[in-house]
Design an enzyme around this catalytic site. Structure first.
Site, short mmCIF file in Angstrom:
data_model
loop_
_atom_site.label_atom_id
_atom_site.label_comp_id
_atom_site.label_asym_id
_atom_site.label_seq_id
_atom_site.Cartn_x
_atom_site.Cartn_y
_atom_site.Cartn_z
N THR A 110 0.85 -1.18 0.00
CA THR A 110 0.00 0.00 0.00
C THR A 110 0.89 1.23 0.00
O THR A 110 1.76 1.38 0.86
CB THR A 110 -0.91 0.01 1.25
OG1 THR A 110 -1.70 -1.18 1.24
CG2 THR A 110 -1.81 1.22 1.26
N LYS A 186 -6.89 1.47 -3.50
CA LYS A 186 -6.57 0.86 -2.21
C LYS A 186 -6.61 1.89 -1.10
O LYS A 186 -7.06 1.60 0.03
CB LYS A 186 -5.18 0.21 -2.26
CG LYS A 186 -4.73 -0.43 -0.93
CD LYS A 186 -5.66 -1.56 -0.50
CE LYS A 186 -5.31 -2.14 0.86
NZ LYS A 186 -4.06 -2.90 0.88
#
Length: 311
Positions: A110, A186
């Site tokens: 991420t 995300k």
């Protein structure tokens, strides 16, 4: 090809070579899913015991990202953040030294979308492909090959990564033809996830402060409109007094911090996620950064003198 692998194809028929870098709870499950689908899997991790565990399951343990990338069709990176991703790509013994030209680097960390775009541009200039492919679903789904993958990249990157992606996922979203889109999706997911964990923790600790039976609170809320996936998934950790990390507090310190940076750049207000970030920061500062992210409930309990199971 993936469906055949799932339903009993000859496992001796290899589907190619894949390196997996980062054999934590998610990466290890992804490596097992790839091996089950018929891939020759090489894995590396900073923890020797994780590498040994993969070898015991029939994978190949290697000592460095460079070795994981050697002769690989794809490398799956399951590290924590952008800095680690950059290091395993371009640092000493990095993947970019050995990954064959035309192969694909699948980045599941991420990170800020701008960083994903920069890393992709740098790697693609060497003749390798970069697929921006953050993941969601947790360790159990990783081990079952049932993750949700939020991917973006060139058609060539998708083509090269397709069979590996299918082996690891139940849902694959193709979100654009350029890296960065997957990362942006995300971050929206992480904004909601962090807020929902903080809200669930606040609600459960507040219920305990009111003298309510929190097991009954859990039963009622999971059958009511106030429920969320995070409430349902994380609050059993509070009920059990078990804060063994499935996903750590510091993950959301990082991810909600990225959201604040993105929002500041865009001049977009995000006050709810900012408040959630402060609760994760407080929990981490109290020494629970590596504990399960449901520890935010413990933070609420400690500052209010509220009794929770196990405390």
């Amino acid at each position: 090809m993936y469906e055949q692998a799932k339903t009993g194809r000859d496992m001796s028929e290899k589907m190619g070579r894949v390196g997996v870098i980062g054999l934590g709870s998610m990466g290890f499950g992804m490596a097992l899913s790839l091996k089950r689908a018929g891939f020759d899997v090489a894995g590396c991790d900073v923890a020797p015991e994780a590498v040994a565990r993969l070898a015991a399951e029939g994978g190949r343990g290697v000592a460095s990202p460079a070795e994981a990338g050697r002769e690989a069709d794809a490398v799956v990176s399951v590290v924590v953040n952008a800095a680690q991703t950059e290091a395993i790509l371009f640092g000493p013994q990095g993947v970019a030294e050995t990954l064959p030209k035309g192969s694909v680097f699948i980045s599941s960390a991420t990170m800020d979308p701008d960083v994903a775009r920069r890393l992709a541009k740098q790697l693609e200039a060497t003749g390798r492909h970069y697929l921006d492919a953050p993941i969601s679903g947790g360790a159990q789904r990783a081990a079952q090959g049932e993750l949700t993958i939020l991917a973006s990249g060139s058609k060539a990157a998708f083509a090269k990564a397709r069979t590996a992606l299918d082996a690891m996922s139940a849902k694959l979203y193709e979100l654009g033809d350029a890296p960065g889109q997957g990362a942006a999706f995300k971050m929206i997911n992480q904004l909601l996830a962090g807020v929902h964990i903080a809200a669930a923790s606040e609600a459960m600790a507040f219920a305990a402060k009111q003298g309510l039976d929190i097991a009954k609170v859990y039963e009622v809320i999971t059958a009511s409109a106030g429920n969320s996936w995070m409430f349902e998934n994380r609050m059993p950790h509070v009920l059990d007094g078990d804060y063994t990390p499935r996903s750590a507090v510091d993950i959301f310190v990082k991810d909600l911090g990225i959201i604040q940076d993105m929002a500041r750049t865009a001049k977009f207000p995000v006050p709810v996620s900012a408040a959630a970030l402060q609760m994760f920061l407080m929990t981490s500062a109290a020494g629970m950064g590596r504990d399960d992210d449901a520890s935010v409930a413990r933070m609420y309990a400690r500052v209010t003198g509220t009794k929770l199971p196990g405390e």
